[in-house]
Design an enzyme around this catalytic site. Structure first.
Site, PDB file in Angstrom:
ATOM      1  N   TYR A 141       0.812  -1.215   0.000  1.00 16.28           N
ATOM      2  CA  TYR A 141       0.000   0.000   0.000  1.00 16.28           C
ATOM      3  C   TYR A 141       0.849   1.270   0.000  1.00 16.28           C
ATOM      4  CZ  TYR A 141      -4.519  -2.238   0.935  1.00 16.28           C
ATOM      5  OH  TYR A 141      -5.684  -2.947   0.843  1.00 16.28           O
ATOM      6  N   LYS A 191       3.818 -15.268   3.384  1.00 11.08           N
ATOM      7  CA  LYS A 191       4.102 -16.048   2.170  1.00 11.08           C
ATOM      8  C   LYS A 191       5.613 -16.258   2.148  1.00 11.08           C
ATOM      9  CE  LYS A 191       2.811 -17.941  -1.715  1.00 11.08           C
ATOM     10  NZ  LYS A 191       1.963 -19.159  -1.787  1.00 11.08           N
ATOM     11  N   ASP A 223      -2.144 -18.556   1.528  1.00 10.09           N
ATOM     12  CA  ASP A 223      -3.081 -19.359   0.720  1.00 10.09           C
ATOM     13  C   ASP A 223      -3.745 -20.433   1.573  1.00 10.09           C
ATOM     14  OD1 ASP A 223      -0.570 -20.538   0.893  1.00 10.09           O
ATOM     15  OD2 ASP A 223      -0.468 -21.176  -1.204  1.00 10.09           O
ATOM     16  N   ASP A 247      -6.230  -7.230   4.494  1.00  6.73           N
ATOM     17  CA  ASP A 247      -7.389  -6.665   3.795  1.00  6.73           C
ATOM     18  C   ASP A 247      -8.241  -7.792   3.227  1.00  6.73           C
ATOM     19  OD1 ASP A 247      -9.019  -4.678   2.525  1.00  6.73           O
ATOM     20  OD2 ASP A 247      -7.984  -5.135   0.649  1.00  6.73           O
ATOM     21  N   ASP A 251     -12.186  -9.567   4.791  1.00  7.45           N
ATOM     22  CA  ASP A 251     -13.460  -9.719   4.074  1.00  7.45           C
ATOM     23  C   ASP A 251     -13.876 -11.189   4.056  1.00  7.45           C
ATOM     24  OD1 ASP A 251     -13.321  -6.959   3.453  1.00  7.45           O
ATOM     25  OD2 ASP A 251     -14.104  -7.274   1.431  1.00  7.45           O
TER      26      ASP A 251
HETATM   27  C1  IPM Z   1     -10.461  -1.522   3.856  1.00  8.19           C
HETATM   28  C2  IPM Z   1     -10.550  -0.999   2.438  1.00  8.19           C
HETATM   29  C3  IPM Z   1      -9.399  -0.048   2.163  1.00  8.19           C
HETATM   30  C4  IPM Z   1      -8.112  -0.848   2.253  1.00  8.19           C
HETATM   31  C5  IPM Z   1      -9.461   0.709   0.835  1.00  8.19           C
HETATM   32  C6  IPM Z   1     -10.759   1.397   0.612  1.00  8.19           C
HETATM   33  C7  IPM Z   1      -8.341   1.703   0.719  1.00  8.19           C
HETATM   34  O1  IPM Z   1     -10.621  -2.041   1.528  1.00  8.19           O
HETATM   35  O2  IPM Z   1     -10.397  -0.708   4.790  1.00  8.19           O
HETATM   36  O3  IPM Z   1     -10.481  -2.741   4.043  1.00  8.19           O
HETATM   37  O4  IPM Z   1      -7.715  -1.502   1.286  1.00  8.19           O
HETATM   38  O5  IPM Z   1      -7.475  -0.793   3.318  1.00  8.19           O
HETATM   39 MN    MN Z   2     -10.936  -3.986   2.466  1.00 10.43          MN
END
Ligand code: IPM
Ligand code: MN
Ligand code: NAD
Length: 369
Positions: A141, A191, A223, A247, A251
């Site tokens: 990032y 990794k 993975d 990240d 999710d």
């Molecule tokens: C998160 C989001 C952010 C990230 C984006 C919107 C920059 O996906 O907070 O998980 O990748 O950190």
């Molecule tokens: Mn995210």
């Protein structure tokens, strides 16, 4: 307690879920006699439209001078064509960097009463309780060099994954300290079979682990971790990982709970904490009043705990979330199969706020006896 809070609603469902989190914070202030001074500022697409910048100077200055920042979400399809540094998301990344919050805590808790909302079988998902500690200011990032060069009409893009020992150590300590207060297990995810950054990550985490003899450490490749997370989520306590892996895995962890809308987060380590749900601006459901505000409200609980040191108040908000779920109220994203009562974003917010008042009164009456 006096707290100066900056609220950044952002884009899409950001304003909708933030309003409910703020409602709950105001209720906590009323019930417990705190003073929360709440000021709104622009970020993301909303700020690009009004100020031509995803993080206007007055927003940044206000955040740097606050006790905590609460953020909804940023991003909208209309800005998807912009270069990375001009997009709404750049405002959020700059803010995280300016605040210095290098540790992003993302709890993923599967509540039994909505375990049917997860595509995982209830016996796999129910009872899972994972804390992802995501490194937030390093890796791909922020690594330099980055960018696009065009040579002979051919574009080549690059990003750099870079970590120093100091960057790994500081986030590792946050993860071990958190695990020491939980089930005392850290799984570090990397990794290391391919990447030098991951080899340094693994060595450094292994060394930091010695400072926390009560906590056990194991390592997984990212993975394999993605697979174990879905097949045996209950094997995890704290997952410690770098920025991009965290990240993606967070999710995925949301799926265990039933919806991405359930997860809150706290970004800490700098001078001012940043609290935001894990989900994005969800343009596909924005403006419909159906967004799940539980993740935003859970982020408000984390704000009370980490920015205010208000542990009791944080626990009351978390208990209020559980009680509203137990009473059967659900936004559409968590209403699969369980036969709950469908409720909109603001209805859920009101129910949680009322539950906060009720639970606090009950606790107060109990202590008065
Ligand atoms: C998160 C989001 C952010 C990230 C984006 C919107 C920059 O996906 O907070 O998980 O990748 O950190
Ligand atoms: Mn995210
Ligand atoms: P998203 O998280 O916005 O949505 C993914 C899916 O989950 C969508 O189907 C959405 O409807 C659903 N969802 C998300 N939150 C929900 C909620 N609270 N209640 C019910 N359903 C919910 O991810 P995306 O669609 O990939 O990204 C949309 C925009 O958001 C992009 O511009 C992206 O960059 C941005 N984004 C911002 C943040 C942030 O501000 N922290 C985080 C992630 C994505």
């Amino acid at each position: 307690m006096d707290l100066k809070l900056i609220v950044l609603e952002g884009d899409g469902i950001g304003p909708e879920v933030t309003r409910e989190a703020v409602r709950v914070l105001r209720t906590v202030a009323n019930v417990y006699g705190h003073r929360f001074d709440i000021t709104e500022h622009l970020i993301g697409g909303a700020a690009i439209k009004q100020c031509d910048s995803p993080l206007p100077t007055n927003t940044l200055d206000a955040c740097l001078a606050a006790d905590a920042v609460f953020l909804g979400a940023v991003g909208a399809p209309e800005f998807d064509g912009l270069p990375a540094h001009k997009r709404p998301e750049a405002g959020l990344l700059l803010l995280r960097q300016a605040l210095g919050d290098y540790a992003n805590l993302r709890p993923a808790i599967s509540y039994d009463v909505i375990s049917a909302a997860s595509p995982l079988r209830p016996e796999i998902a129910a009872g899972a309780d994972i804390l992802i500690v995501r490194e937030l200011l390093g890796g791909l990032y922020f690594g330099e060099p980055r960018g696009v060069v065009t040579d002979n009409g051919q574009a080549t893009a690059s990003n750099t994954m870079r970590y120093s020992v100091a960057e790994i150590e500081r986030v590792a300590r946050v993860a071990f300290a958190a695990a020491a207060r939980r089930r005392k297990k850290v799984t570090s995810v990397d990794k290391a079979n391919v990447l030098e950054t991951s080899q340094l990550w693994r060595q450094t985490v292994t060394r930091v682990a010695k400072e926390f003899p009560e906590v056990t450490l194991d390592h997984l490749y990212v993975d394999a971790c993605a697979m174990h997370l879905i097949t045996t989520p209950k094997r995890f306590d704290v997952i410690l990982t770098e920025n991009l892996f965290g990240d993606i895995l967070s999710d995925e962890a949301a799926v265990i709970t039933g919806s991405l809308g359930m997860l809150g987060s706290a970004s800490i380590g700098g001078n001012v904490g940043l609290f935001e749900p894990v989900h994005g601006s969800a343009p596909d459901i924005a403006g419909k009043g159906i967004a799940n505000p539980f993740g935003a409200i859970a982020s408000a609980a984390l704000l009370l705990r980490y920015a205010g040191g208000l542990e009791q108040e944080a626990e009351v908000v978390e208990e209020a979330i559980r009680s509203v779920l137990k009473a059967g109220f659900r936004t559409p994203d968590i209403n699969y199969g369980a036969g709950g009562s469908l409720a909109g974003t603001s209805e859920i917010g009101k129910l949680v706020a009322d539950a906060v008042t009720e639970i606090a009164d009950r606790r107060h009456a109990y202590h008065a006896v």
